[in-house]
Design a protein around this motif. Structure first.
Motif, PDB file in Angstrom:
ATOM      1  N   GLU A 212       0.848  -1.199  -0.108  1.00 54.05           N
ATOM      2  CA  GLU A 212       0.156   0.033  -0.003  1.00 54.05           C
ATOM      3  C   GLU A 212       0.853   1.332  -0.248  1.00 54.05           C
ATOM      4  OE1 GLU A 212      -3.485   2.215   2.484  1.00 54.05           O
ATOM      5  OE2 GLU A 212      -2.764   0.057   3.202  1.00 54.05           O
ATOM      6  N   SER A 213       1.821   1.438   0.655  1.00 57.35           N
ATOM      7  CA  SER A 213       2.656   2.535   0.903  1.00 57.35           C
ATOM      8  C   SER A 213       3.569   2.733  -0.484  1.00 57.35           C
ATOM      9  CB  SER A 213       3.724   2.250   2.132  1.00 57.35           C
ATOM     10  OG  SER A 213       2.899   2.305   3.506  1.00 57.35           O
ATOM     11  N   ILE A 214       3.943   1.428  -1.047  1.00 57.64           N
ATOM     12  CA  ILE A 214       4.767   1.474  -2.012  1.00 57.64           C
ATOM     13  C   ILE A 214       4.169   2.065  -3.471  1.00 57.64           C
ATOM     14  CG2 ILE A 214       5.632   0.246  -3.949  1.00 57.64           C
ATOM     15  CD1 ILE A 214       6.611  -1.945  -1.735  1.00 57.64           C
ATOM     16  N   LYS A 215       2.555   1.916  -3.487  1.00 57.02           N
ATOM     17  CA  LYS A 215       1.975   2.452  -4.593  1.00 57.02           C
ATOM     18  C   LYS A 215       1.961   4.044  -4.158  1.00 57.02           C
ATOM     19  CE  LYS A 215      -0.784  -1.835  -5.626  1.00 57.02           C
ATOM     20  NZ  LYS A 215       0.072  -1.806  -6.852  1.00 57.02           N
ATOM     21  N   LYS A 216       1.510   4.455  -3.087  1.00 55.91           N
ATOM     22  CA  LYS A 216       1.441   5.810  -2.670  1.00 55.91           C
ATOM     23  C   LYS A 216       3.028   6.546  -2.781  1.00 55.91           C
ATOM     24  CE  LYS A 216      -1.711   5.476   1.039  1.00 55.91           C
ATOM     25  NZ  LYS A 216      -1.902   5.755   2.587  1.00 55.91           N
ATOM     26  N   ARG A 217       4.000   5.935  -2.779  1.00 55.68           N
ATOM     27  CA  ARG A 217       5.146   6.354  -2.956  1.00 55.68           C
ATOM     28  C   ARG A 217       5.526   6.663  -4.573  1.00 55.68           C
ATOM     29  NH1 ARG A 217       8.728   2.329   0.238  1.00 55.68           N
ATOM     30  NH2 ARG A 217      10.669   3.919  -0.356  1.00 55.68           N
ATOM     31  N   PHE A 218       5.020   5.449  -5.391  1.00 52.74           N
ATOM     32  CA  PHE A 218       5.231   5.705  -6.942  1.00 52.74           C
ATOM     33  C   PHE A 218       4.369   7.031  -7.214  1.00 52.74           C
ATOM     34  CE2 PHE A 218       6.060   0.759  -7.614  1.00 52.74           C
ATOM     35  CZ  PHE A 218       7.266   1.231  -7.077  1.00 52.74           C
ATOM     36  N   HIS A 219       3.198   7.179  -6.975  1.00 56.12           N
ATOM     37  CA  HIS A 219       2.274   8.241  -7.385  1.00 56.12           C
ATOM     38  C   HIS A 219       2.863   9.473  -6.993  1.00 56.12           C
ATOM     39  CE1 HIS A 219      -1.181  10.602  -8.109  1.00 56.12           C
ATOM     40  NE2 HIS A 219      -1.038  11.142  -6.899  1.00 56.12           N
ATOM     41  N   THR A 220       3.382   9.684  -5.530  1.00 58.81           N
ATOM     42  CA  THR A 220       4.114  10.854  -5.340  1.00 58.81           C
ATOM     43  C   THR A 220       5.271  11.219  -6.015  1.00 58.81           C
ATOM     44  OG1 THR A 220       3.467  10.448  -2.966  1.00 58.81           O
ATOM     45  CG2 THR A 220       5.346  12.066  -3.184  1.00 58.81           C
ATOM     46  N   TYR A 221       6.164  10.119  -6.417  1.00 57.35           N
ATOM     47  CA  TYR A 221       7.341  10.386  -7.186  1.00 57.35           C
ATOM     48  C   TYR A 221       6.804  10.880  -8.789  1.00 57.35           C
ATOM     49  CZ  TYR A 221      11.407   9.119 -10.217  1.00 57.35           C
ATOM     50  OH  TYR A 221      12.350   9.065 -10.920  1.00 57.35           O
ATOM     51  N   ARG A 222       6.006  10.292  -9.515  1.00 58.84           N
ATOM     52  CA  ARG A 222       5.576  10.514 -10.759  1.00 58.84           C
ATOM     53  C   ARG A 222       5.040  12.023 -10.623  1.00 58.84           C
ATOM     54  NH1 ARG A 222       3.167   5.373 -10.718  1.00 58.84           N
ATOM     55  NH2 ARG A 222       1.121   6.533 -10.293  1.00 58.84           N
ATOM     56  N   ALA A 223       4.177  12.280  -9.808  1.00 53.80           N
ATOM     57  CA  ALA A 223       3.495  13.555  -9.647  1.00 53.80           C
ATOM     58  C   ALA A 223       4.393  14.820  -9.269  1.00 53.80           C
ATOM     59  CB  ALA A 223       2.231  13.600  -8.777  1.00 53.80           C
ATOM     60  N   GLU A 224       5.314  14.600  -8.239  1.00 56.40           N
ATOM     61  CA  GLU A 224       5.990  15.526  -7.743  1.00 56.40           C
ATOM     62  C   GLU A 224       7.708  15.715  -8.008  1.00 56.40           C
ATOM     63  OE1 GLU A 224       4.767  16.509  -3.595  1.00 56.40           O
ATOM     64  OE2 GLU A 224       3.101  15.622  -3.914  1.00 56.40           O
TER      65      GLU A 224
END
Length: 335
Positions: A212-224
């Motif tokens: 769950e945290s990994i998917k959030k981290r990927f999203h944050t990386y792509r967006a920010e």
């Protein structure tokens, strides 16, 4: 210098801390590196050319700056970016062994502070559990303290800056403290990174090494984080590394990048950096000047100071958003 009295290239900072749309839509920047003994003559030449450029329609003002580069007192910093699990930590260990860098992981520093049990650590804990980025003031203060305590002159900063706020915080607090000589950008598919992180999570004890945290981290990386990489790419500082290759192959690519970074760092020593920025209200105005006077000016410089002409580099800065990442704080940056 300015045209039209008090007119400015872009708007003042608003009370809320955001920037209004600038009046200048484009900034043209020229940079030269010359022996310090030639700097005064070059600046006089540049000032005369700026005065001439500002007579052209559509130009609003100019800024001229010079500084000794890179000062021996400022350590060299390499930012190490890439998605979580791209292999940044492994390669940083090799760089430390081979080149004597101090490796500072923004994430490790935050986790250490998190474990301290302080109120700051509790705040960090909440951000990390949600997969969010910790406020820049906390991260930069931890990095600065670690750099000061290490006594080293070369640093790898891993996992920072992760977003535009991080970048602005670094520029504001650290631009006069350390010199950013490059960015190592590790590229790796998300499915490969996820597999690595889940395997690491079996023994790492990290709360964020779960699906769950990994998917959030990927999203944050792509967006920010990717916009930050694009910013450094515009400056010519990004060295891309394929993180899917075997460790030794990846390190060969890293070594080639470091060779270039070190050569650039050595070249700047004993030189003075002269930068001029011309503020234009639109691209057509800039292009008309580039096709006429700018070409004649460069031909003149080749005769007047060949070493300056050969070192010249140019870039165009778009001002659709804040100019703060470029170190341009307000309209008062005109001289």
């Amino acid at each position: 210098s300015q045209r039209g009295g008090s007119s400015s290239a872009y708007s003042q900072e608003s009370a809320s801390g955001t920037f209004k749309r600038p009046l200048a839509s484009v900034v043209y920047e020229q940079e030269y590196c010359v022996p310090s003994s030639c700097a005064a003559s070059l600046c006089a030449w540049v000032q005369a050319r700026c005065s001439s450029a500002l007579k052209h329609p559509g130009f609003l003002g100019a800024k001229l700056a010079k500084a000794e580069d890179p000062s021996a007192s400022r350590p060299l910093v390499l930012f190490v970016l890439g998605g979580p699990g791209a292999g940044k930590g492994t390669q940083c260990e090799r760089i430390v062994q081979e080149y004597g860098y101090e490796h500072l992981s923004a994430g490790d520093l935050l986790r250490a502070a998190r474990r301290s049990g302080s109120s700051e650590g509790q705040l960090i804990d909440e951000y990390i559990k949600e997969g969010k980025i910790v406020p820049v003031e906390i991260t930069v203060s931890l990095l600065k303290k670690a750099m000061e305590e290490s006594g080293k002159r070369r640093f790898l900063i891993d996992g920072f800056p992760r977003n535009g706020n991080n970048l602005a915080g670094w520029q504001q607090q650290m631009s006069s403290v350390a010199h950013v000589g490059g960015v190592l950008m590790f590229e790796c598919p998300e499915e490969v990174m996820e597999a690595r992180l889940l395997e690491r999570g079996k023994s790492s004890g990290r709360a964020d090494d779960n699906a769950e945290s990994i998917k959030k981290r990927f999203h944050t990386y792509r967006a920010e984080t990717m916009p930050v990489v694009q910013f450094f790419a515009q400056l010519g500082l990004v060295h891309t590394v394929d993180g899917t290759q075997p460790v030794d192959v990846v390190f060969e690519t890293v070594q080639a990048a470091l060779k270039q970074v070190h050569a650039n760092d050595a070249q700047r020593r004993g030189l003075t950096r002269v930068v001029v920025q011309l503020y234009a209200q639109d691209r057509p105005s800039l292009h008309r000047w580039l096709e006429t006077q700018a070409k004649a000016d460069m031909a003149d410089l080749r005769n007047f100071m060949p070493e300056a002409a050969s070192s010249a580099s140019c870039r165009t800065l778009e001002t659709e958003g804040s100019m703060k990442p470029y170190g341009l704080e307000s309209a008062r940056s005109f001289d």
